[in-house]
Design a protein around this motif. Structure first.
Motif, mmCIF file in Angstrom:
data_model
loop_
_atom_site.group_PDB
_atom_site.id
_atom_site.type_symbol
_atom_site.label_atom_id
_atom_site.label_comp_id
_atom_site.label_asym_id
_atom_site.label_seq_id
_atom_site.Cartn_x
_atom_site.Cartn_y
_atom_site.Cartn_z
ATOM 1 N N LEU A 12 50.646 -4.727 47.252
ATOM 2 C CA LEU A 12 51.732 -5.357 46.505
ATOM 3 C C LEU A 12 52.123 -6.663 47.186
ATOM 4 O O LEU A 12 52.557 -6.672 48.334
ATOM 5 N N GLY A 13 51.940 -7.769 46.478
ATOM 6 C CA GLY A 13 52.289 -9.068 47.051
ATOM 7 C C GLY A 13 51.750 -10.183 46.188
ATOM 8 O O GLY A 13 50.931 -9.965 45.287
ATOM 9 N N SER A 14 52.207 -11.389 46.466
ATOM 10 C CA SER A 14 51.730 -12.571 45.749
ATOM 11 C C SER A 14 50.373 -12.991 46.300
ATOM 12 O O SER A 14 50.258 -13.337 47.486
ATOM 13 N N THR B 91 32.513 -1.410 50.981
ATOM 14 C CA THR B 91 33.146 -0.320 51.724
ATOM 15 C C THR B 91 34.665 -0.404 51.660
ATOM 16 O O THR B 91 35.344 0.572 51.989
ATOM 17 N N GLU B 92 35.190 -1.560 51.222
ATOM 18 C CA GLU B 92 36.641 -1.743 51.187
ATOM 19 C C GLU B 92 36.975 -2.749 50.088
ATOM 20 O O GLU B 92 36.417 -3.841 50.043
ATOM 21 N N LEU B 93 37.887 -2.343 49.178
ATOM 22 C CA LEU B 93 38.351 -3.223 48.115
ATOM 23 C C LEU B 93 39.870 -3.263 48.149
ATOM 24 O O LEU B 93 40.530 -2.230 48.006
ATOM 25 N N LEU B 94 40.419 -4.454 48.353
ATOM 26 C CA LEU B 94 41.863 -4.658 48.305
ATOM 27 C C LEU B 94 42.206 -5.336 46.989
ATOM 28 O O LEU B 94 41.687 -6.414 46.696
ATOM 29 N N VAL B 95 43.045 -4.697 46.183
ATOM 30 C CA VAL B 95 43.454 -5.253 44.893
ATOM 31 C C VAL B 95 44.898 -5.712 45.021
ATOM 32 O O VAL B 95 45.811 -4.902 45.192
ATOM 33 N N VAL B 96 45.096 -7.021 44.950
ATOM 34 C CA VAL B 96 46.408 -7.627 45.207
ATOM 35 C C VAL B 96 47.099 -7.930 43.882
ATOM 36 O O VAL B 96 46.517 -8.591 43.010
ATOM 37 N N SER C 118 33.652 -6.179 52.504
ATOM 38 C CA SER C 118 35.101 -6.123 52.302
ATOM 39 C C SER C 118 35.450 -7.187 51.265
ATOM 40 O O SER C 118 35.130 -8.364 51.452
ATOM 41 N N VAL C 119 36.114 -6.779 50.191
ATOM 42 C CA VAL C 119 36.340 -7.653 49.046
ATOM 43 C C VAL C 119 37.795 -7.604 48.624
ATOM 44 O O VAL C 119 38.442 -6.547 48.675
ATOM 45 N N VAL C 120 38.313 -8.749 48.204
ATOM 46 C CA VAL C 120 39.664 -8.858 47.652
ATOM 47 C C VAL C 120 39.561 -9.178 46.163
ATOM 48 O O VAL C 120 38.783 -10.051 45.761
ATOM 49 N N VAL C 121 40.336 -8.474 45.354
ATOM 50 C CA VAL C 121 40.518 -8.828 43.951
ATOM 51 C C VAL C 121 41.949 -9.305 43.784
ATOM 52 O O VAL C 121 42.892 -8.577 44.101
ATOM 53 N N GLY C 122 42.111 -10.521 43.308
ATOM 54 C CA GLY C 122 43.431 -11.071 43.048
ATOM 55 C C GLY C 122 43.802 -10.864 41.595
ATOM 56 O O GLY C 122 43.214 -11.496 40.714
ATOM 57 N N GLY C 123 44.736 -9.959 41.332
ATOM 58 C CA GLY C 123 45.145 -9.636 39.975
ATOM 59 C C GLY C 123 44.562 -8.306 39.538
ATOM 60 O O GLY C 123 43.363 -8.206 39.299
ATOM 61 N N LEU C 124 45.400 -7.282 39.450
ATOM 62 C CA LEU C 124 44.925 -5.950 39.059
ATOM 63 C C LEU C 124 44.694 -5.862 37.556
ATOM 64 O O LEU C 124 43.673 -5.335 37.112
ATOM 65 N N GLY C 125 45.627 -6.405 36.775
ATOM 66 C CA GLY C 125 45.499 -6.347 35.330
ATOM 67 C C GLY C 125 45.333 -4.922 34.833
ATOM 68 O O GLY C 125 46.052 -4.013 35.255
#
Length: 240
Positions: free
Chosen positions: A127-129, A91-96, A69-76
């Motif tokens: 969607l969020g900071s 298996t899971e990517l959250l793009v913030v 499970s991975v978070v990317v901060g900044g979609l760009g």
């Protein structure tokens, strides 16, 4: 409007007017370059993406295990996220991203990588900071699972640890707030961050107050405007 330049969209945002443009630049041949401007400042470009992709490859190379499970901060423009999804262990990517407009450009596939991200069921936009969510581990990054922990957090928002997209971001780069973010990593989880500048010794020392190991990587890429090469850097940190 000239076929060499087109403004695709322009919207108001909490940070100011944000616009998406497409252009052709002779030095890059038969290739569309996508750019995002915030007011008069260039925010992101598809001109050089090696370091954004390296943020994912270098960061994820240090992550152990499967079913990540991975978070990317900044979609760009999506390059870090798409590079991350090439790792089959995810298996899971959250793009913030804090800008609804940027997320909508991908959802509407106004940018090339939107189609790839939308087609991959592992990907989810949040969607969020990033900075607010990073420093509130009781809630965390996943709006569906409060307090969820992740295998990796990959950050590409500010220009560097000392040059900020928004002055309010400066408060994130402290031992206390980085520690709050690190609470959202699993044991041996990885935090990686992009910077447009060479590695900064002061920031490396700050990261060492939070993480068990800290490495910095210089990413080199061809720059036809300078007739040679340019560099960005990626910091990779492992939680104890």
């Amino acid at each position: 409007m000239s076929s060499l330049f087109k403004e695709i969209d322009s919207q108001a945002s909490p940070l100011g007017e944000i616009s998406l443009r497409r252009r052709r630049i002779p030095a890059f041949g038969d290739r569309d370059i996508y750019e995002v401007k915030l007011g008069e400042e260039f925010l992101m470009s598809s001109m050089f993406v090696d370091a954004e992709e390296a943020l994912s490859t270098l960061g994820l190379a240090q992550v152990q295990g499967e079913n990540l499970s991975v978070v990317v901060g900044g979609l760009g423009l999506g390059y870090t996220a798409v590079a991350a999804l090439k790792d089959e262990r995810i298996t899971e990517l959250l793009v913030v991203d804090a800008l609804e407009t940027v997320i909508s450009w991908h959802q509407k596939e106004l940018v090339p990588l939107g189609k790839i991200l939308n087609a991959d069921q592992r990907n989810r936009y949040v969607l969020g900071s990033f900075f607010d969510l990073a420093t509130d581990p009781s809630t965390g990054f996943d709006p569906s699972h409060a307090g969820k922990k992740f295998d990796a957090i990959l950050l590409d928002i500010d220009h560097s640890p000392t040059e900020f997209l928004n002055p309010s971001n400066a408060g994130f780069y402290t031992t206390d707030n980085l520690s709050l973010m690190a609470e959202q990593l699993k044991p041996n989880g990885v935090f990686a961050m992009w910077s447009q500048n060479p590695p900064e010794d002061n920031f490396i020392e700050l990261l060492k107050t939070v993480f068990a190991s800290v490495d910095s990587h210089l990413v080199t890429f061809d720059n036809p405007f300078q007739g040679g090469q340019s560099t960005n850097s990626v910091y990779v940190c492992v939680k104890g």
